[in-house]
Design a protein around this motif. Structure first.
Motif, mmCIF file in Angstrom:
data_model
loop_
_atom_site.group_PDB
_atom_site.id
_atom_site.type_symbol
_atom_site.label_atom_id
_atom_site.label_comp_id
_atom_site.label_asym_id
_atom_site.label_seq_id
_atom_site.Cartn_x
_atom_site.Cartn_y
_atom_site.Cartn_z
ATOM 1 N N THR A 1 0.857 -1.181 0.000
ATOM 2 C CA THR A 1 0.000 0.000 0.000
ATOM 3 C C THR A 1 0.891 1.228 0.000
ATOM 4 O O THR A 1 1.704 1.416 0.910
ATOM 5 C CB THR A 1 -0.904 0.027 1.247
ATOM 6 N N GLY A 2 0.770 2.048 -1.016
ATOM 7 C CA GLY A 2 1.572 3.254 -1.107
ATOM 8 C C GLY A 2 0.768 4.486 -0.740
ATOM 9 O O GLY A 2 -0.428 4.577 -1.028
ATOM 10 N N TYR A 3 1.423 5.442 -0.075
ATOM 11 C CA TYR A 3 0.776 6.713 0.263
ATOM 12 C C TYR A 3 1.872 7.744 0.532
ATOM 13 O O TYR A 3 3.001 7.395 0.887
ATOM 14 C CB TYR A 3 -0.149 6.570 1.478
ATOM 15 N N SER A 4 1.534 9.006 0.342
ATOM 16 C CA SER A 4 2.502 10.070 0.615
ATOM 17 C C SER A 4 2.285 10.588 2.034
ATOM 18 O O SER A 4 1.153 10.656 2.525
ATOM 19 C CB SER A 4 2.343 11.209 -0.393
ATOM 20 N N ALA A 5 3.381 10.940 2.691
ATOM 21 C CA ALA A 5 3.281 11.446 4.054
ATOM 22 C C ALA A 5 4.551 12.207 4.403
ATOM 23 O O ALA A 5 5.655 11.672 4.277
ATOM 24 C CB ALA A 5 3.079 10.303 5.056
ATOM 25 N N GLY A 6 4.380 13.463 4.795
ATOM 26 C CA GLY A 6 5.497 14.243 5.289
ATOM 27 C C GLY A 6 6.667 14.347 4.344
ATOM 28 O O GLY A 6 7.829 14.283 4.765
ATOM 29 N N GLY A 7 6.418 14.496 3.044
ATOM 30 C CA GLY A 7 7.510 14.653 2.092
ATOM 31 C C GLY A 7 8.174 13.364 1.689
ATOM 32 O O GLY A 7 9.252 13.372 1.089
ATOM 33 N N ALA A 8 7.552 12.230 1.992
ATOM 34 C CA ALA A 8 8.107 10.935 1.610
ATOM 35 C C ALA A 8 7.016 10.089 0.968
ATOM 36 O O ALA A 8 5.832 10.265 1.239
ATOM 37 C CB ALA A 8 8.682 10.213 2.831
ATOM 38 N N ASP A 9 7.459 9.174 0.112
ATOM 39 C CA ASP A 9 6.555 8.134 -0.375
ATOM 40 C C ASP A 9 6.690 6.944 0.566
ATOM 41 O O ASP A 9 7.777 6.380 0.719
ATOM 42 C CB ASP A 9 6.920 7.713 -1.792
ATOM 43 N N GLU A 10 5.593 6.588 1.197
ATOM 44 C CA GLU A 10 5.595 5.469 2.135
ATOM 45 C C GLU A 10 5.061 4.225 1.436
ATOM 46 O O GLU A 10 4.103 4.300 0.657
ATOM 47 C CB GLU A 10 4.718 5.774 3.353
ATOM 48 N N VAL A 11 5.691 3.094 1.706
ATOM 49 C CA VAL A 11 5.213 1.812 1.194
ATOM 50 C C VAL A 11 5.005 0.896 2.383
ATOM 51 O O VAL A 11 5.952 0.571 3.111
ATOM 52 C CB VAL A 11 6.201 1.175 0.207
ATOM 53 N N PHE A 12 3.754 0.492 2.573
ATOM 54 C CA PHE A 12 3.410 -0.429 3.664
ATOM 55 C C PHE A 12 3.295 -1.826 3.064
ATOM 56 O O PHE A 12 2.407 -2.107 2.254
ATOM 57 C CB PHE A 12 2.098 -0.011 4.320
ATOM 58 N N LEU A 13 4.233 -2.698 3.428
ATOM 59 C CA LEU A 13 4.298 -4.054 2.895
ATOM 60 C C LEU A 13 3.698 -5.025 3.889
ATOM 61 O O LEU A 13 4.035 -4.993 5.080
ATOM 62 C CB LEU A 13 5.754 -4.432 2.614
ATOM 63 N N GLU A 14 2.826 -5.909 3.413
ATOM 64 C CA GLU A 14 2.152 -6.866 4.285
ATOM 65 C C GLU A 14 2.261 -8.273 3.732
ATOM 66 O O GLU A 14 2.194 -8.481 2.515
ATOM 67 C CB GLU A 14 0.658 -6.554 4.406
ATOM 68 N N LEU A 15 2.397 -9.237 4.632
ATOM 69 C CA LEU A 15 2.238 -10.649 4.298
ATOM 70 C C LEU A 15 0.939 -11.115 4.925
ATOM 71 O O LEU A 15 0.773 -11.083 6.149
ATOM 72 C CB LEU A 15 3.432 -11.465 4.808
ATOM 73 N N LEU A 16 -0.002 -11.559 4.061
ATOM 74 C CA LEU A 16 -1.362 -11.825 4.484
ATOM 75 C C LEU A 16 -1.779 -13.264 4.195
ATOM 76 O O LEU A 16 -1.333 -13.868 3.217
ATOM 77 C CB LEU A 16 -2.333 -10.882 3.760
ATOM 78 N N THR A 17 -2.659 -13.773 5.044
ATOM 79 C CA THR A 17 -3.272 -15.070 4.795
ATOM 80 C C THR A 17 -4.442 -14.889 3.835
ATOM 81 O O THR A 17 -4.852 -13.765 3.522
ATOM 82 C CB THR A 17 -3.779 -15.687 6.106
ATOM 83 N N ASP A 18 -5.005 -16.007 3.380
ATOM 84 C CA ASP A 18 -6.137 -15.931 2.458
ATOM 85 C C ASP A 18 -7.351 -15.250 3.079
ATOM 86 O O ASP A 18 -8.178 -14.672 2.361
ATOM 87 C CB ASP A 18 -6.528 -17.341 1.982
ATOM 88 N N ASP A 19 -7.480 -15.326 4.414
ATOM 89 C CA ASP A 19 -8.627 -14.703 5.065
ATOM 90 C C ASP A 19 -8.266 -13.340 5.663
ATOM 91 O O ASP A 19 -8.905 -12.874 6.610
ATOM 92 C CB ASP A 19 -9.227 -15.622 6.145
ATOM 93 N N ASP A 20 -7.245 -12.684 5.094
ATOM 94 C CA ASP A 20 -6.891 -11.304 5.417
ATOM 95 C C ASP A 20 -6.309 -11.134 6.820
ATOM 96 O O ASP A 20 -6.408 -10.087 7.428
ATOM 97 C CB ASP A 20 -8.112 -10.370 5.254
ATOM 98 N N ARG A 21 -5.679 -12.173 7.353
ATOM 99 C CA ARG A 21 -4.969 -12.021 8.626
ATOM 100 C C ARG A 21 -3.526 -11.609 8.335
ATOM 101 O O ARG A 21 -2.890 -12.117 7.418
ATOM 102 C CB ARG A 21 -5.011 -13.309 9.438
#
Length: 536
Positions: free
Chosen positions: A411-431
């Protein structure tokens, strides 16, 4: 100084108690519910065994080789397992009473405590019992958690009490040194020695958290915080409305908050904001308008939040305002309705740590007295058919997972002059099993050691906290998920043209990164990305 024996090593149990505990433990091992097993074997002097008796016997029979380690059995014995279901064990300590630069009308004042704390709040009561001594607070909490079955080798140290940045710096350094001494098991000659020793200590510091005010954050301050080993900063935002802040005598503006968040993010810190509904001058409709500003304002967008509804306490300056009829606390129903409305709007990259403070209900003059507000809000959302997708609500916690079947999402988003990338490892049921926060700044860094670097602000594997080096079938920890996200972060940073990746590592995690090609540069673990395969 030589290493001190801990309470767990010196405590003596009566032989008869241990015999009974062994019998109860065998019952539990055979499948009996813990409390039923304990009641089958009452103590001769009256009363019943505590879970710590059973945990002690379990450790003895495993240490002797009589039984093989059984993590499922230990998990059944563990009291309050939720304390370590997010991957680390949090140890909370409080600083001594000291004048606070703030004049907030909602803060309680008690001469025995740092500003805004009461002597019978759980963490505050422990601090008062130990006369705010950092060594005694830390060691006692580690010992208590270990005695009831929690792993205590990976410790997030949470320092509370007033405004951290207002304390003398000599006190701050000594406070942290003594906390680390308690984790290391010996008395150091100084903070640098305590920090260096912690990378191989029995209780490693994997996160260091302080709380301060937005108007106390500066370039000089963030350098100081890094020298102390701080990795996460809590800021009291309280409101995103300058008029409300002024009416509640906060002493800072929303712009002060933006500037503080920007500086902290540029230095790689994890950012926790406190938000307070029901402040003087607000109402439920105004709070519903205020909360979305945390996310719509790209100068904010915190990594974690604590929701602290304003509570009316007699020893606060808000009390006479209420007596004059100029302030009206929300009822429990109003709060539940408000929080059930806003909680589903929280982005996936944010964690909601709290939705109410642990203030004992006898202190609350009027309004909500329930400390189980989170459960009430969850029940209301379930009734409505809505859900919150914040980090805490999606963590795998105690659920077994198939680590080979996890999918990566970014998930990418801009914040405070930076491009933030939130990386997740998820199960099939969104855990959520693991996540990383990669920050790609566009401006010059605030600290020289960050020149040309992308920032890894957080790398976290969730699920039950396990001892270092010990895996467990179906658990997320110690199966390479962190390394997978680290590799992904390096590739993404290289693809964006950054020469290096800098990690805001706690002192107890430096060895983890060193084993993966990182070196200490200033207070960050850094790896050159030249020749690194880029991820498009």
């Amino acid at each position: 100084m030589g290493r001190r024996e801990t309470w767990l090593e010196t405590r003596r149990y009566r032989p008869e108690d241990m015999r009974l505990a062994r019998l109860a433990l065998e019952d539990v091992r055979a499948g009996m519910e813990v409390m039923r097993a304990v009641r089958r074997h009452p103590l001769p002097q009256g009363g019943y065994l505590g879970k710590h008796h059973l945990v002690h016997v379990y450790r003895e029979v495993v240490r002797s080789g009589e039984w093989a380690p059984d993590t499922d059995l230990l998990r059944r014995l563990r009291m309050k397992p939720v304390r370590t279901l997010s991957g680390v064990t949090t140890v909370t300590v409080l600083t001594r009473p000291f004048p606070c630069p703030g004049e907030c009308i909602f803060c309680p004042t008690d001469v025995r405590m740092p500003k805004s704390y009461l002597p019978d709040e759980p963490g505050a009561a422990r601090a008062l019992e130990h006369n705010f001594d950092p060594f005694l607070q830390t060691s006692a909490r580690l010992e208590a958690l270990a005695a009831i079955g929690h792993p205590v080798d990976k410790v997030e140290l949470l320092i509370l009490g007033g405004t951290w940045s207002a304390y003398p710096r000599a006190y701050q350094a000594e406070f942290i040194r003594r906390c680390l001494d308690a984790m290391n098991g010996f008395e150091s000659a100084g903070l640098a020695q305590a920090q260096a020793a912690n990378s191989a200590a029995r209780h490693r510091n994997v996160g260091l958290v302080i709380e301060t005010r937005p108007d106390r954050i500066s370039l000089e301050e963030i350098g100081w915080l890094r020298s102390l080993g701080v990795t996460k900063v809590q800021l009291g935002a309280q409101s995103l409305d300058d008029a409300i802040l002024a009416r509640n005598r906060r002493g800072h503006t929303v712009e002060d908050l933006r500037r503080a968040v920007g500086l902290l993010r540029a230095a790689g810190f994890k950012i926790v904001l406190h938000w307070m509904p029901n402040l003087l001058g607000s109402d439920p409709a105004a709070d519903r308008r205020d909360f979305p500003r945390l996310w719509s304002d790209d100068g904010l967008r915190p990594d974690e939040i604590k929701i602290y509804p304003c509570q009316l306490l007699e020893n606060s300056d808000l009390y006479p305002v209420w007596k004059r009829g100029e302030y009206h606390p929300y009822s429990t129903d109003q709060l539940v309705d408000l929080l059930a409305d806003i909680k589903p709007t929280i982005p996936v990259y944010c964690r909601v740590n709290r939705v109410i403070r642990d203030i004992p209900s006898n202190h609350v003059v009027e309004g909500n007295r329930r400390t189980s507000l989170r459960q009430d809000v969850q029940a209301e959302m379930q009734r409505r058919g809505t859900r919150c997708r914040c980090i805490r609500c999606r963590e795998v916690r105690g659920h077994p997972i198939d680590t080979d079947g996890l999918r990566l999402e970014a998930t990418g988003y801009s914040a405070g002059g930076a491009d933030e990338v939130f990386l997740e490892l998820l199960t099939d049921d969104d855990r959520l099993a693991a996540y990383a926060r990669l920050s790609l700044p566009s401006a010059a860094p605030p600290l020289r050691e960050l020149a040309g670097a992308a920032l890894l602000r957080e790398l976290h594997v969730v699920g039950p906290s396990l001892e270092i080096g010990r895996g467990q079938g179906g658990a997320a920890q110690h199966v390479g998920l962190g390394a997978r996200l680290l590799h992904e972060s390096e590739g993404r940073a290289a693809a964006r043209g950054y020469r290096r990746l800098a990690v805001i590592s706690a002192v107890g995690t430096r060895d983890y990164y060193a084993a993966r090609g990182y070196r200490l540069n200033g207070t960050y673990m850094v790896r050159d990305l030249a020749g690194r395969d880029a991820i498009a």
